[in-house]
Write a protein that holds these residues in place. Structure first.
Motif, mmCIF file in Angstrom:
data_model
loop_
_atom_site.group_PDB
_atom_site.id
_atom_site.type_symbol
_atom_site.label_atom_id
_atom_site.label_comp_id
_atom_site.label_asym_id
_atom_site.label_seq_id
_atom_site.Cartn_x
_atom_site.Cartn_y
_atom_site.Cartn_z
ATOM 1 N N GLY A 166 -7.050 5.131 -1.886
ATOM 2 C CA GLY A 166 -7.942 5.356 -0.746
ATOM 3 C C GLY A 166 -8.970 6.426 -1.059
ATOM 4 O O GLY A 166 -10.157 6.300 -0.702
ATOM 5 N N ASP B 89 -9.567 9.928 7.434
ATOM 6 C CA ASP B 89 -10.496 10.265 8.521
ATOM 7 C C ASP B 89 -10.136 11.611 9.148
ATOM 8 O O ASP B 89 -11.018 12.417 9.475
ATOM 9 C CB ASP B 89 -10.483 9.175 9.592
ATOM 10 N N ASP C 92 -0.109 9.585 3.659
ATOM 11 C CA ASP C 92 -0.390 8.180 3.985
ATOM 12 C C ASP C 92 0.114 7.763 5.346
ATOM 13 O O ASP C 92 0.140 6.586 5.679
ATOM 14 C CB ASP C 92 0.188 7.260 2.915
ATOM 15 N N ASP D 109 1.175 0.556 8.701
ATOM 16 C CA ASP D 109 0.838 -0.182 7.489
ATOM 17 C C ASP D 109 1.470 -1.563 7.418
ATOM 18 O O ASP D 109 1.482 -2.188 6.362
ATOM 19 C CB ASP D 109 1.246 0.629 6.256
ATOM 20 N N ARG E 35 -11.567 4.998 -3.558
ATOM 21 C CA ARG E 35 -12.548 4.111 -2.927
ATOM 22 C C ARG E 35 -13.697 4.903 -2.317
ATOM 23 O O ARG E 35 -14.854 4.476 -2.350
ATOM 24 C CB ARG E 35 -11.856 3.245 -1.873
ATOM 25 N N LEU E 36 -13.367 6.051 -1.740
ATOM 26 C CA LEU E 36 -14.434 6.902 -1.213
ATOM 27 C C LEU E 36 -15.305 7.427 -2.359
ATOM 28 O O LEU E 36 -16.523 7.530 -2.222
ATOM 29 C CB LEU E 36 -13.841 8.072 -0.425
ATOM 30 N N THR F 227 -3.927 1.790 12.967
ATOM 31 C CA THR F 227 -4.813 1.893 11.813
ATOM 32 C C THR F 227 -3.966 2.077 10.562
ATOM 33 O O THR F 227 -2.962 2.783 10.610
ATOM 34 C CB THR F 227 -5.755 3.111 11.965
ATOM 35 N N GLU G 63 -14.373 12.114 3.558
ATOM 36 C CA GLU G 63 -15.644 11.488 3.182
ATOM 37 C C GLU G 63 -16.810 12.462 3.280
ATOM 38 O O GLU G 63 -17.730 12.436 2.446
ATOM 39 C CB GLU G 63 -15.905 10.253 4.053
ATOM 40 N N GLN H 121 -6.142 5.238 5.732
ATOM 41 C CA GLN H 121 -7.464 5.390 6.333
ATOM 42 C C GLN H 121 -7.440 6.391 7.475
ATOM 43 O O GLN H 121 -8.350 7.222 7.615
ATOM 44 C CB GLN H 121 -7.969 4.038 6.842
#
Length: 373
Positions: free
Chosen positions: A305, A272, A43, A191, A308-309, A264, A277, A268
């Motif tokens: 996270g 990435d 994370d 965060d 969610r994907l 960011t 994804e 996320q």
């Protein structure tokens, strides 16, 4: 059947990849024909560097840098050769655990800059840097000084190190390495959304855990405000109110203002980085998890996270954990379709966390779940 596995570390027991590979072994025991892709998960906080080194065939780079109290310390970062990317945790060089006493007026981020410079000198131009767990309240000037910037007082002399130096800044001399630094891309895992100054800023919100007393706070915060003002004059932009500027004692502000950093959310950024994804697009099942699933997981930690994907592509997400709580049902609402604790019998915490036991438990639990599937 294609299954994508991305499990966070079981801290003190299994690394992210060890946990993921145990899940894979269980899946293949139930479905030998399955295609199982295992990705590291983190994370942006503690353990991120190790997870990506292990999971992305990175190389560990060890070096000696200046610690938060000015003494030499051993630090390291990860190097991903395929993308010429350095993975760093600022806590490796300026973390709160690196000193046995708190001194926010003196603590410096200089070692963070030394890590970055070391990587640049070795050809790195892409950086992913987690900035949690700092011992510092210096606005990032230590890091910037290591990168060639100068912060000068009314006499044109260096202002020194630590939070106490910020009130002395009158001018900034830009780095002689600006052309080199402009070639670098800094992605910062952040965060928190706090601004640099004020009651919700770096000093008042995070300072107390670093040793900032009620008496120190107004002076240190005023120093931050002065630093922000001088910086705005120097670069023509004021980032002091930006979300995350107050992260890590103002280190977020330094990245935004002087290094064109992009802040960011850690989850996320790391999702990435591992291109998760791309793998989930055509997956049949997604597996995630962490050592303890609870209501905090549902508030945006790494397993959610991943979930969610999964939801984005209509894929079911399963989570495995060392332990769960009554409040873990919040994870179902957050996208985890079903979760399973891996403990198979009464045991002590020490027994459950034994890596060999945890691997066997994880494999057995995954096998039974996938036999049902």
């Amino acid at each position: 059947m294609k299954v994508v596995v991305a499990v966070d570390s079981f801290k003190g027991s299994l690394t992210s990849m060890e946990a993921g590979m145990a899940v894979k072994a269980g899946i293949l025991a139930a479905h030998p024909e399955a295609s199982v892709i295992v990705k590291p998960l983190a994370d942006g906080g503690e353990g991120t560097t190790d997870a990506l080194i292990e999971g992305m065939n990175g190389k560990r780079i060890d070096l000696t840098v200046t610690g938060p109290m000015g003494n030499p310390i051993k630090a390291y970062y990860g190097y991903l050769e395929n993308s010429s990317t350095a993975i760093m945790e600022m806590a490796s060089a300026a973390g709160i655990t690196l000193s046995d006493h708190a001194a926010p007026q003196e603590a410096t981020t200089y070692g963070v800059g030394e890590m970055i410079l070391h990587a640049i000198d070795n050809g790195v131009r892409n950086f992913i840097i987690g900035i949690g767990g700092s011992a510092t309240n210096d606005g990032g000037i230590g890091m910037l000084k290591a990168l060639g910037f100068s912060f000068l007082d009314t006499y044109g002399k260096d202002v020194g190190e630590g939070g106490k130096a910020l009130e002395k800044i009158v001018s900034v001399k830009m780095s002689d390495k600006m052309e080199l630094l402009s070639q670098c891309h800094f992605q910062i895992a952040c965060d928190v959304t706090n601004p640099l100054c004020g009651p919700n800023g770096a000093t008042y919100i995070y300072g107390p855990q670093k040793g900032v007393t009620p008496e120190m706070a107004p002076l240190l915060d005023a120093g931050m405000a002065n630093y922000a003002s001088v910086t705005a004059d120097a670069i023509g932009v004021d980032h002091s109110l930006a979300e995350g500027a107050g992260a890590a004692g103002g280190l977020g502000f330094a990245f935004l203002s002087y290094l064109n950093g992009i802040l960011t959310p850690g989850v996320q950024l790391l999702l990435d980085a591992i291109h998760l994804e791309d793998e989930i697009r055509n997956a049949d099942i997604v597996v995630t998890g962490e050592g303890r699933l609870d209501h905090q997981t549902a508030m945006g930690k790494a397993p959610v996270g991943v979930a969610r994907l999964g939801k984005k592509y209509g894929t079911k997400t399963i989570a495995f954990a060392g332990s769960v709580t009554k409040e873990t049902t919040a994870c179902n609402k957050a996208g985890i379709d079903a979760f399973f604790p891996i403990i198979r019998g009464i045991s002590t915490l020490e027994e459950a966390m034994n890596p060999q036991t945890a691997i066997l438990n994880m494999k057995a639990c995954a096998e039974q779940v996938f036999r049902l599937l």
